[in-house]
Design a protein around this motif. Structure first.
Motif, mmCIF file in Angstrom:
data_model
loop_
_atom_site.group_PDB
_atom_site.id
_atom_site.type_symbol
_atom_site.label_atom_id
_atom_site.label_comp_id
_atom_site.label_asym_id
_atom_site.label_seq_id
_atom_site.Cartn_x
_atom_site.Cartn_y
_atom_site.Cartn_z
ATOM 1 N N MET A 196 0.844 -1.191 0.000
ATOM 2 C CA MET A 196 0.000 0.000 0.000
ATOM 3 C C MET A 196 0.884 1.247 0.000
ATOM 4 N N SER A 197 0.588 2.185 -0.891
ATOM 5 C CA SER A 197 1.359 3.424 -0.967
ATOM 6 C C SER A 197 0.850 4.424 0.068
ATOM 7 N N LEU A 198 1.688 5.415 0.390
ATOM 8 C CA LEU A 198 1.298 6.424 1.369
ATOM 9 C C LEU A 198 0.102 7.246 0.881
ATOM 10 N N TRP A 199 0.098 7.589 -0.411
ATOM 11 C CA TRP A 199 -1.011 8.405 -0.921
ATOM 12 C C TRP A 199 -2.336 7.652 -0.804
ATOM 13 N N PHE A 200 -2.292 6.319 -1.011
ATOM 14 C CA PHE A 200 -3.507 5.514 -0.915
ATOM 15 C C PHE A 200 -3.972 5.429 0.531
ATOM 16 N N ALA A 201 -3.016 5.342 1.462
ATOM 17 C CA ALA A 201 -3.352 5.315 2.885
ATOM 18 C C ALA A 201 -3.991 6.639 3.305
ATOM 19 N N ILE A 202 -3.440 7.762 2.825
ATOM 20 C CA ILE A 202 -3.994 9.081 3.148
ATOM 21 C C ILE A 202 -5.396 9.224 2.556
ATOM 22 N N LEU A 203 -5.558 8.775 1.314
ATOM 23 C CA LEU A 203 -6.871 8.841 0.661
ATOM 24 C C LEU A 203 -7.917 8.096 1.473
ATOM 25 N N GLN A 204 -7.579 6.893 1.921
ATOM 26 C CA GLN A 204 -8.523 6.105 2.702
ATOM 27 C C GLN A 204 -8.818 6.764 4.049
ATOM 28 N N GLY A 205 -7.787 7.374 4.659
ATOM 29 C CA GLY A 205 -7.996 8.076 5.923
ATOM 30 C C GLY A 205 -8.942 9.250 5.762
ATOM 31 N N LEU A 206 -8.770 10.004 4.670
ATOM 32 C CA LEU A 206 -9.662 11.137 4.404
ATOM 33 C C LEU A 206 -11.089 10.666 4.159
ATOM 34 N N VAL A 207 -11.229 9.596 3.384
ATOM 35 C CA VAL A 207 -12.559 9.044 3.099
ATOM 36 C C VAL A 207 -13.219 8.562 4.388
ATOM 37 N N GLN A 208 -12.451 7.861 5.223
ATOM 38 C CA GLN A 208 -12.982 7.354 6.488
ATOM 39 C C GLN A 208 -13.443 8.488 7.390
ATOM 40 N N GLY A 209 -12.587 9.492 7.561
ATOM 41 C CA GLY A 209 -12.921 10.592 8.461
ATOM 42 C C GLY A 209 -14.102 11.410 7.987
ATOM 43 N N LEU A 210 -14.152 11.689 6.686
ATOM 44 C CA LEU A 210 -15.219 12.520 6.138
ATOM 45 C C LEU A 210 -16.567 11.798 6.131
ATOM 46 N N THR A 211 -16.538 10.497 5.945
ATOM 47 C CA THR A 211 -17.801 9.753 5.816
ATOM 48 C C THR A 211 -18.247 9.051 7.093
ATOM 49 N N GLU A 212 -17.359 8.956 8.093
ATOM 50 C CA GLU A 212 -17.731 8.268 9.334
ATOM 51 C C GLU A 212 -18.899 8.958 10.030
ATOM 52 N N PHE A 213 -18.894 10.283 10.031
ATOM 53 C CA PHE A 213 -19.901 11.015 10.795
ATOM 54 C C PHE A 213 -21.006 11.589 9.918
ATOM 55 N N LEU A 214 -20.828 11.548 8.615
ATOM 56 C CA LEU A 214 -21.921 11.885 7.719
ATOM 57 C C LEU A 214 -22.712 10.605 7.483
ATOM 58 N N ALA A 226 2.793 -10.893 10.999
ATOM 59 C CA ALA A 226 3.023 -10.831 9.552
ATOM 60 C C ALA A 226 1.726 -11.020 8.771
ATOM 61 N N ALA A 227 0.928 -12.027 9.159
ATOM 62 C CA ALA A 227 -0.316 -12.310 8.443
ATOM 63 C C ALA A 227 -1.356 -11.221 8.693
ATOM 64 N N ALA A 228 -1.425 -10.714 9.910
ATOM 65 C CA ALA A 228 -2.451 -9.731 10.258
ATOM 66 C C ALA A 228 -2.205 -8.380 9.587
ATOM 67 N N MET A 229 -0.946 -7.988 9.473
ATOM 68 C CA MET A 229 -0.619 -6.686 8.913
ATOM 69 C C MET A 229 -0.510 -6.728 7.390
ATOM 70 N N GLY A 230 -0.337 -7.902 6.819
ATOM 71 C CA GLY A 230 -0.280 -8.039 5.369
ATOM 72 C C GLY A 230 0.833 -7.214 4.754
ATOM 73 N N ASP A 231 0.506 -6.503 3.651
ATOM 74 C CA ASP A 231 1.496 -5.708 2.934
ATOM 75 C C ASP A 231 1.435 -4.229 3.309
ATOM 76 N N VAL A 232 0.813 -3.900 4.420
ATOM 77 C CA VAL A 232 0.670 -2.505 4.836
ATOM 78 C C VAL A 232 1.794 -2.136 5.798
ATOM 79 N N SER A 233 2.509 -1.047 5.500
ATOM 80 C CA SER A 233 3.634 -0.622 6.342
ATOM 81 C C SER A 233 3.133 0.169 7.543
ATOM 82 N N ILE A 234 3.993 0.284 8.550
ATOM 83 C CA ILE A 234 3.663 1.069 9.739
ATOM 84 C C ILE A 234 3.386 2.522 9.359
#
Length: 277
Positions: free
Chosen positions: A1-19, A216-224
């Motif tokens: 997972m790339s950093l930009w994709f992680a940020i995109l998902q974070g923005l989507v999560q935050g904006l849509t969680e409470f709407l 290893a299995a739980a975190m998959g290919d996602v970096s810290i």
């Protein structure tokens, strides 16, 4: 997972969680449309994004949360007496909303499978639209923590239980269920957001247990780094979304969200069916 994709998902999560538009449903769509096709453990990442929005709830409702903590210890000290203490009633109501969530544990694996179905997301977005529309027809009453009943709290908790499915908005379902039970708009919003804290925290704990069993299995290919930037993006955008939904709730008009959920749900269903042909 790339950093930009992680940020995109974070923005989507935050904006849509409470709407009232289903954050989990939007995450499935974003991960399906922009994912790199590599099998990734999105469940852990999604739960930690919810942790980011949990932090935004704590910041936005710190006055209420601080009062709940103070009253909790006073409640114990006074032998669990409630009379004359609205926030102690609030505590009991929050505890009652947790009870239905225990029914989710035996079917946890099935729910994880549901998170990979865009067709299901589309169908449940239409259900969300229907719930939002019907809530505008609910009789306007003014229940708060002072006079809401235990049954009211339990029913809102059952609504939250169903809202774990992607596409069925948790905030929309719990706010609307509160309105159906006669909550004032302000209390329906406060109660819906604050009641999410123990559930999201519990989900984080369950996922972290899996991480410790097999990191290893739980975190998959996602970096810290991706986890961290995702959480921060979710927290900051969540704070902005909370301000927005409190403003919208005062005006009492969910129609823009009805139209949005109907449109996105219909498009998702059509695209999913075309792919099946």
């Amino acid at each position: 997972m790339s950093l930009w994709f992680a940020i995109l998902q974070g923005l989507v999560q935050g904006l849509t969680e409470f709407l009232p538009v289903s954050s989990s449903g939007h995450l499935v769509l974003v991960q399906t449309l922009f994912g790199d096709g590599v099998e990734t453990n999105y469940m852990l990442f999604n739960v930690l994004l919810h942790f980011g929005t949990l932090l935004s709830v704590i910041v936005a409702f710190w006055k209420d949360i601080k009062e709940l903590f103070v009253e909790f210890f006073g409640w114990i000290h006074d032998g669990f007496k409630i009379n004359g203490h609205p926030y102690r009633r609030f505590i009991v109501m929050l505890l009652l909303t947790i009870v239905p969530m225990f029914a989710i544990l035996p079917v946890k694996s099935k729910l994880e499978e549901a998170f990979s179905s865009p067709l299901l997301v589309g169908l449940l977005l239409l259900v969300t639209a229907a719930i939002l529309y019907l809530s505008e027809k609910a009789p306007k009453k003014h229940k708060t923590e002072e006079n809401a009943t235990w049954l009211d709290a339990l029913i809102v908790g059952i609504g939250q239980c169903f809202a774990v499915l992607p596409g069925l908005s948790r905030s929309g379902t719990t706010i609307c269920t509160g309105l159906f039970r006669g909550f004032s708009r302000d209390f329906a919003v406060r109660f819906a957001f604050i009641m999410s804290l123990p559930v999201i925290l519990g989900a984080n704990i369950l996922e972290l247990v899996d991480v410790f069993k097999d990191p290893a299995a739980a975190m998959g290919d996602v970096s810290i780094a991706c986890y961290l930037v995702g959480i921060i993006a979710a927290m900051l955008s969540g704070l902005a979304a909370i301000r927005m939904v409190r403003f919208v709730s005062k005006r009492g008009n969910f129609r823009p969200f009805v139209v949005y959920c109907t449109l996105i749900g219909t498009i998702t269903i059509v695209v999913s069916l075309i792919k099946m042909i």
